[in-house]
Design an enzyme around this catalytic site. Sequence first.
Site, PDB file in Angstrom:
ATOM      1  N   ARG A  47       0.827  -1.217   0.000  1.00 21.22           N
ATOM      2  CA  ARG A  47       0.000   0.000   0.000  1.00 21.22           C
ATOM      3  C   ARG A  47       0.862   1.270   0.000  1.00 21.22           C
ATOM      4  O   ARG A  47       0.486   2.275  -0.611  1.00 21.22           O
ATOM      5  CB  ARG A  47      -0.923  -0.034   1.227  1.00 21.22           C
ATOM      6  CG  ARG A  47      -1.890   1.147   1.339  1.00 21.22           C
ATOM      7  CD  ARG A  47      -2.802   0.931   2.539  1.00 21.22           C
ATOM      8  NE  ARG A  47      -3.514   2.128   2.948  1.00 21.22           N
ATOM      9  CZ  ARG A  47      -4.705   2.506   2.481  1.00 21.22           C
ATOM     10  NH1 ARG A  47      -5.301   1.773   1.563  1.00 21.22           N
ATOM     11  NH2 ARG A  47      -5.290   3.605   2.913  1.00 21.22           N
ATOM     12  N   ILE A  73      -7.242   7.669  -1.151  1.00 22.50           N
ATOM     13  CA  ILE A  73      -7.073   6.224  -1.180  1.00 22.50           C
ATOM     14  C   ILE A  73      -7.890   5.687  -0.009  1.00 22.50           C
ATOM     15  O   ILE A  73      -7.762   6.161   1.120  1.00 22.50           O
ATOM     16  CB  ILE A  73      -5.582   5.816  -1.085  1.00 22.50           C
ATOM     17  CG1 ILE A  73      -5.429   4.291  -1.105  1.00 22.50           C
ATOM     18  CG2 ILE A  73      -4.893   6.427   0.126  1.00 22.50           C
ATOM     19  CD1 ILE A  73      -3.969   3.835  -1.187  1.00 22.50           C
ATOM     20  N   SER A  74      -8.767   4.745  -0.290  1.00 22.65           N
ATOM     21  CA  SER A  74      -9.739   4.314   0.717  1.00 22.65           C
ATOM     22  C   SER A  74      -9.080   3.639   1.919  1.00 22.65           C
ATOM     23  O   SER A  74      -7.973   3.096   1.823  1.00 22.65           O
ATOM     24  CB  SER A  74     -10.749   3.345   0.097  1.00 22.65           C
ATOM     25  OG  SER A  74     -11.555   3.986  -0.848  1.00 22.65           O
ATOM     26  N   GLN A  75      -9.770   3.672   3.032  1.00 25.74           N
ATOM     27  CA  GLN A  75      -9.399   2.927   4.235  1.00 25.74           C
ATOM     28  C   GLN A  75      -9.160   1.456   3.860  1.00 25.74           C
ATOM     29  O   GLN A  75      -9.928   0.869   3.098  1.00 25.74           O
ATOM     30  CB  GLN A  75     -10.544   3.048   5.230  1.00 25.74           C
ATOM     31  CG  GLN A  75     -10.410   2.254   6.507  1.00 25.74           C
ATOM     32  CD  GLN A  75     -11.713   2.267   7.299  1.00 25.74           C
ATOM     33  OE1 GLN A  75     -12.766   2.611   6.763  1.00 25.74           O
ATOM     34  NE2 GLN A  75     -11.649   1.895   8.557  1.00 25.74           N
ATOM     35  N   PRO A  76      -8.101   0.825   4.363  1.00 26.92           N
ATOM     36  CA  PRO A  76      -7.820  -0.577   4.006  1.00 26.92           C
ATOM     37  C   PRO A  76      -9.017  -1.507   4.207  1.00 26.92           C
ATOM     38  O   PRO A  76      -9.273  -2.372   3.367  1.00 26.92           O
ATOM     39  CB  PRO A  76      -6.656  -0.944   4.924  1.00 26.92           C
ATOM     40  CG  PRO A  76      -5.945   0.351   5.162  1.00 26.92           C
ATOM     41  CD  PRO A  76      -7.032   1.384   5.213  1.00 26.92           C
TER      42      PRO A  76
END
Length: 224
Positions: A47, A73-76
Site C-alpha cells: 500500500r 485512497i480508501s481505508q484498508p
Amino acid sequence: MLNAMKMHRAFRERVAERRKMVLEQIASKKRGVQDPNVIRAMETVPRHAFVPSRAQSEAYEDYPLSIGYDVTISQPYIVAFMTEALQLKSFDRVLEIGTGSGYQAAVLAEIAREVYTVEVIGGLVKRAKATCDELGYENIHFLEGDGHKGWKEMAPYDAIIVTAAPATVPEDLLNQLKIGGRLVIPVGTSSQYLYVFTRTEEGFSKKSILGVRFVPLVPGDDVK
C-alpha cells in the site's frame, strides 16, 4: 495476478505492517473479512507504494488518505470489504470505476484474471499506471474516461466495483454485467449506502450492506 515472481523491492518492504493491518483492521472478529484470497491480496500489495511521500508514515493506518485532486485512497478495511463483496474467482474479468491511486486495482489484480479500470482525472490515470507498471502488474488495463459510462468495449464483466458515489446507479454499469455478475457500488449524496446488485435472467437483485462515505463520482463533463 502477477505472471512472475514479485521482484520489486516494495513487496519486501513493510511486510510486518501489512500483516498487522490485516490482523487488526480487516480479519479481526469486529471487522470479519474472511475470504482467504482477499486476505492474501491485502497482505501482498504494498500500500505504501500508492501513497504520497508526505503520508508514508500513515500508509497502513485505519483511515483514508488524500492523494491529491480532492481524491483519497480508501481505508484498508473498505478496500477489503468491497473486494470480498465481489465474490471474485481467479478467472473473473473485473471493471473498476475510479482508479484513484491504483491500489484497489492492484488488490483486484492479485485475485482476478483481468482488471479494467476507468478514471476521469488524467493525472491520476498516469500516476496509477506508472505505479502498477513499476510493480509488475500486467493484467491491469487503464482508461481515462467518464466512469458513469463504464468501458463498454471490454464488456461484459463478471464483477464491477465503483469507488466513488453517484447519486443514482448508472444504467450503463448494470448493462455491462454478465448474467450472475455483481456490481458493488456506493450510492447517494448526503447519505450513502453500499449496495450489491446481482444480474439475473429476470433482471437485478439489490442488497444494502453498509453505510459509507465516498467522494462523488464525477461526470466527465465536470472535469476541467
